[in-house]
Design a protein around this motif. Structure first.
Motif, PDB file in Angstrom:
ATOM      1  N   TYR A  84       3.825   0.917   2.375  1.00 26.44           N
ATOM      2  CA  TYR A  84       3.667  -0.040   3.467  1.00 26.44           C
ATOM      3  C   TYR A  84       3.519  -1.459   2.925  1.00 26.44           C
ATOM      4  O   TYR A  84       2.879  -1.680   1.895  1.00 26.44           O
ATOM      5  CB  TYR A  84       2.395   0.254   4.258  1.00 26.44           C
ATOM      6  CG  TYR A  84       2.369   1.542   5.017  1.00 26.44           C
ATOM      7  CD1 TYR A  84       1.891   2.704   4.424  1.00 26.44           C
ATOM      8  CD2 TYR A  84       2.800   1.599   6.340  1.00 26.44           C
ATOM      9  CE1 TYR A  84       1.838   3.890   5.129  1.00 26.44           C
ATOM     10  CE2 TYR A  84       2.743   2.780   7.055  1.00 26.44           C
ATOM     11  CZ  TYR A  84       2.266   3.920   6.437  1.00 26.44           C
ATOM     12  OH  TYR A  84       2.227   5.099   7.145  1.00 26.44           O
TER      13      TYR A  84
ATOM     14  N   TYR B  91       0.853  -1.168   0.000  1.00 27.24           N
ATOM     15  CA  TYR B  91       0.000   0.000   0.000  1.00 27.24           C
ATOM     16  C   TYR B  91       0.902   1.236   0.000  1.00 27.24           C
ATOM     17  O   TYR B  91       2.083   1.174   0.313  1.00 27.24           O
ATOM     18  CB  TYR B  91      -0.864   0.047   1.258  1.00 27.24           C
ATOM     19  CG  TYR B  91      -1.983  -0.957   1.314  1.00 27.24           C
ATOM     20  CD1 TYR B  91      -1.755  -2.277   1.689  1.00 27.24           C
ATOM     21  CD2 TYR B  91      -3.295  -0.582   1.020  1.00 27.24           C
ATOM     22  CE1 TYR B  91      -2.777  -3.196   1.768  1.00 27.24           C
ATOM     23  CE2 TYR B  91      -4.337  -1.486   1.089  1.00 27.24           C
ATOM     24  CZ  TYR B  91      -4.067  -2.791   1.469  1.00 27.24           C
ATOM     25  OH  TYR B  91      -5.092  -3.699   1.548  1.00 27.24           O
ATOM     26  N   ARG B  92       0.274   2.379  -0.306  1.00 29.41           N
ATOM     27  CA  ARG B  92       0.996   3.626  -0.155  1.00 29.41           C
ATOM     28  C   ARG B  92       0.044   4.705   0.356  1.00 29.41           C
ATOM     29  O   ARG B  92      -1.168   4.631   0.160  1.00 29.41           O
ATOM     30  CB  ARG B  92       1.628   4.069  -1.473  1.00 29.41           C
ATOM     31  CG  ARG B  92       0.645   4.480  -2.551  1.00 29.41           C
ATOM     32  CD  ARG B  92       1.381   4.867  -3.822  1.00 29.41           C
ATOM     33  NE  ARG B  92       0.471   5.348  -4.849  1.00 29.41           N
ATOM     34  CZ  ARG B  92       0.849   5.738  -6.061  1.00 29.41           C
ATOM     35  NH1 ARG B  92       2.142   5.685  -6.409  1.00 29.41           N
ATOM     36  NH2 ARG B  92      -0.035   6.161  -6.935  1.00 29.41           N
ATOM     37  N   GLN B  93       0.635   5.704   0.997  1.00 31.24           N
ATOM     38  CA  GLN B  93      -0.147   6.819   1.494  1.00 31.24           C
ATOM     39  C   GLN B  93       0.648   8.094   1.287  1.00 31.24           C
ATOM     40  O   GLN B  93       1.743   8.257   1.842  1.00 31.24           O
ATOM     41  CB  GLN B  93      -0.500   6.653   2.965  1.00 31.24           C
ATOM     42  CG  GLN B  93      -1.454   7.713   3.477  1.00 31.24           C
ATOM     43  CD  GLN B  93      -2.050   7.356   4.826  1.00 31.24           C
ATOM     44  OE1 GLN B  93      -1.528   6.541   5.559  1.00 31.24           O
ATOM     45  NE2 GLN B  93      -3.173   7.990   5.140  1.00 31.24           N
TER      46      GLN B  93
ATOM     47  N   ARG C 100      -4.773   5.901   2.420  1.00 38.07           N
ATOM     48  CA  ARG C 100      -3.920   4.791   2.021  1.00 38.07           C
ATOM     49  C   ARG C 100      -4.572   4.049   0.858  1.00 38.07           C
ATOM     50  O   ARG C 100      -5.787   3.808   0.861  1.00 38.07           O
ATOM     51  CB  ARG C 100      -3.717   3.855   3.209  1.00 38.07           C
ATOM     52  CG  ARG C 100      -2.692   2.784   3.002  1.00 38.07           C
ATOM     53  CD  ARG C 100      -2.486   1.958   4.261  1.00 38.07           C
ATOM     54  NE  ARG C 100      -1.948   2.784   5.357  1.00 38.07           N
ATOM     55  CZ  ARG C 100      -1.567   2.281   6.528  1.00 38.07           C
ATOM     56  NH1 ARG C 100      -1.644   0.982   6.763  1.00 38.07           N
ATOM     57  NH2 ARG C 100      -1.099   3.076   7.466  1.00 38.07           N
TER      58      ARG C 100
END
Length: 115
Positions: free
Chosen positions: A94, A37-39, A45
């Motif tokens: 993440y 994942y990315r935020q 997210r």
């Protein structure tokens, strides 16, 4: 003790590439689905890519063609290769491990795309 430790982030110029790694310990890595994942700052997210325990992969539509997720069960590690990086890829990336009700997260690795 369950741990997911991401690495490989950093500052990269637009158009560059990175390979992120996430090394797991404390659980049976091979039977877990793994996700990246990315935020980004000020954003929710979002899922980037996923790989099942059997090796099947899925990608976010926005990232298809630029990312590859892979896993090495012998090393308890999942990878994310990102090509043709853009400034909008700047985010905290993440690693997530999931199986049934078990859901584990790493602390993230920062990717910053800037000239």
């Amino acid at each position: 003790q369950v741990q997911l430790v991401e690495s490989g982030g950093g500052l990269v110029q637009p158009g560059g590439s990175l390979r992120l790694s996430c090394t797991a310990s404390g659980f049976t890595f091979s039977i877990f689905a793994m996700r990246w994942y990315r935020q980004a700052p000020g954003k929710e997210r979002e899922l980037v890519a996923a790989i099942t325990s059997a090796g099947g992969t899925t990608y976010a539509d926005s990232m298809k063609g630029r990312v590859t997720i892979s896993r090495d069960n012998a090393k308890n590690t999942v990878y994310l290769r990102i090509n043709s990086l853009k400034p909008e890829d700047t985010a905290l990336y993440y690693c997530n491990a999931q199986k049934s009700n078990y859901n584990y997260w790493g602390q993230g690795t920062q990717v910053t795309v800037s000239s």
